[in-house]
Design an enzyme around this catalytic site. Structure first.
Site, PDB file in Angstrom:
ATOM      1  N   VAL A  60       0.854  -1.190   0.000  1.00  0.00           N
ATOM      2  CA  VAL A  60       0.000   0.000   0.000  1.00  0.00           C
ATOM      3  C   VAL A  60       0.887   1.236   0.000  1.00  0.00           C
ATOM      4  CG1 VAL A  60      -1.709   1.320   1.318  1.00  0.00           C
ATOM      5  CG2 VAL A  60      -1.886  -1.177   1.223  1.00  0.00           C
ATOM      6  N   GLY A 105       4.480   4.153   2.929  1.00  0.00           N
ATOM      7  CA  GLY A 105       3.967   2.929   2.318  1.00  0.00           C
ATOM      8  C   GLY A 105       4.145   1.772   3.273  1.00  0.00           C
ATOM      9  N   LYS A 106       3.551   0.644   2.989  1.00  0.00           N
ATOM     10  CA  LYS A 106       3.763  -0.547   3.809  1.00  0.00           C
ATOM     11  C   LYS A 106       3.392  -1.766   3.010  1.00  0.00           C
ATOM     12  CE  LYS A 106       4.881  -1.336   8.212  1.00  0.00           C
ATOM     13  NZ  LYS A 106       5.614  -0.398   9.084  1.00  0.00           N
ATOM     14  N   GLY A 107       4.057  -2.870   3.299  1.00  0.00           N
ATOM     15  CA  GLY A 107       3.731  -4.119   2.633  1.00  0.00           C
ATOM     16  C   GLY A 107       3.611  -5.241   3.645  1.00  0.00           C
TER      17      GLY A 107
END
Ligand code: GLU
Length: 420
Positions: A60, A105-107
């Protein structure tokens, strides 16, 4: 994670409160309420026994207004898209509050990495990287370690990305092994930042650091380093915990011994630790134990309204992302607890990620003292800005931090305007 708790809604509520205090119009901050991009991927892995399992993964990107998106990748069996969306937004606020030129962001991959062999984990990481490849890159979105991922995993991501490009791209991830362009001081950076923030808050409220009793939830990279460094500063670490439970000793635990015990190659957990005067407690007990400083350094949604009123610590320094719910926060405020919020308290990691990325782009290598000195300067500057904002507005440090961060994000957005 309980189904009723939605970290994204938690994030939105705090954002609304801060926007109100900043007197913002809806138009000023409406874009911050939505992530810019969400990618969901199905990641197939051929397991060691020949069977094929498919894991769900996400990346994201919350905001790129202030620079490329930045944020970790976590492997956890309970992650879902709302959690990743919240974590991505918190990264935007975190980078803005310490004023480094990134968005957030992040995953994540929904997997319990303990169930996979090293070979399976490597295949999972490489395939996940291949599937999020169109989104990442040193000038667009730069992953880093998070819960259950480390330098080795970052190394696999860097190699996979580089194979697709046909040349080595160190700046695509941070938190890499030192031998492939990682930065000295990166592994300890989040915990070191937590130590700096604990030191600053104690100083501000006139409490000594020597002999101060500290309880740390989570003995992973963040909690373990924070406990070690605070112990060196003279604090008494009275309680620590990991997934298996906690341990407590009123006169102070032997932190170095505990860390060596946990680092044992047979994967020891605190449940198995034994020493004279040490009692075993639950993770829940740890949060409400008699101490001066509480450091939640595990997952979200730990300090809930159920236990908030029972917390004895005067100071809470949030080493984890989102450990406190909005409801609990209100109770803590009523009880005059001083909270150094996550977006400031645990920003040390991303600050040194930024240094790593700068070193990669310039093909330079800084020494460790230089890294730690620059980290301390940025963290203390951010602390002071948040402290002043809190006092000017007669509010909490959380609101102060969000006000500093959102103000910066809104200003960038305003100057850039809405495309087209
Ligand atoms: N995962 C860490 C965090 O939540 C570090 C992120 C980064 O270095 O990009 O802040």
């Amino acid at each position: 994670m309980s189904k009723s708790y939605n970290p994204y809604n938690n994030m939105l509520e705090v954002l609304e409160q801060a926007a109100k205090l900043l007197d913002l119009e809806e138009n000023d901050y409406v874009t911050i309420k939505y992530p810019e991009r969400e990618l969901k991927v199905a990641v197939p892995v051929e397991m060691d026994d020949g069977s094929i399992r498919v894991f769900e993964g996400y990346r994201v990107q919350h905001s790129s207004s202030r620079g490329p998106c930045k944020g970790g990748i976590r492997y956890h069996q309970d992650v879902d898209i709302d959690e990743v969306k919240a974590l991505a937004a918190w990264m935007s606020f975190k980078c803005a509050v310490v004023n480094i030129p990134y968005g957030g962001g992040k995953g994540a991959v929904k997997v319990d990495p303990k169930e996979l062999s090293k070979n399976e984990l490597k295949k999972l990481t490489r395939r996940y990287t291949a599937m999020i490849l169109p989104l990442i890159g040193p000038e667009r979105d730069i992953p880093a370690p998070d819960v259950n991922t480390d330098a080795e995993v970052m190394g696999w991501i860097m190699d996979t990305y580089s194979m697709f490009k046909g040349y080595t791209v160190p700046g695509v991830v941070t938190g890499k092994p030192i031998d492939m362009g990682g930065s000295l001081g990166r592994r300890e950076a989040t915990g070191r930042g937590v130590m700096f923030m604990t030191r600053e808050i104690l100083h501000r409220i006139g409490m000594p650091i020597i002999g101060t009793k500290v309880a740390v939830q989570g003995m992973g990279n963040v909690g373990g380093t924070a406990a070690r460094l605070l112990h060196h500063e003279g604090c008494k670490i009275v309680a620590v915990s990991d997934v298996s439970g906690g341990i407590y000793c009123n006169t102070g635990l032997n932190v170095e011994e505990i860390l060596s015990f946990l680092a044992h190659k047979d994967g020891k957990v605190l449940r198995d630790y034994d020493a004279p005067g040490v009692a075993h407690i639950s993770n829940q007990d740890l949060l409400t134990i008699e101490c001066d400083v509480l450091i939640p350094a595990a997952l979200e949604n730990q300090i809930t309204e159920r236990i908030a009123a029972d917390i004895k610590a005067t100071v809470i320094v949030e080493g984890a992302n989102g450990p406190t719910t909005v409801e609990a926060d209100k109770i803590l405020e009523k009880h005059n607890k001083m909270i150094v919020p996550d977006i400031l308290a645990n920003a040390g990691g991303v600050v040194v990620s930024y240094f790593e990325w700068v070193q990669n782009i310039q093909s330079l290598m800084w020494d460790e003292e230089e890294v730690n000195r620059a980290l301390e300067k940025i963290m203390i500057r951010a602390f002071n800005e948040v402290w002043d904002k809190k006092n000017e507005n007669n509010t909490t440090m959380r609101m102060g931090a969000y006000m500093v961060a959102i103000d910066r994000m809104v200003r960038a957005k305003r100057i850039r305007g809405v495309f087209p």
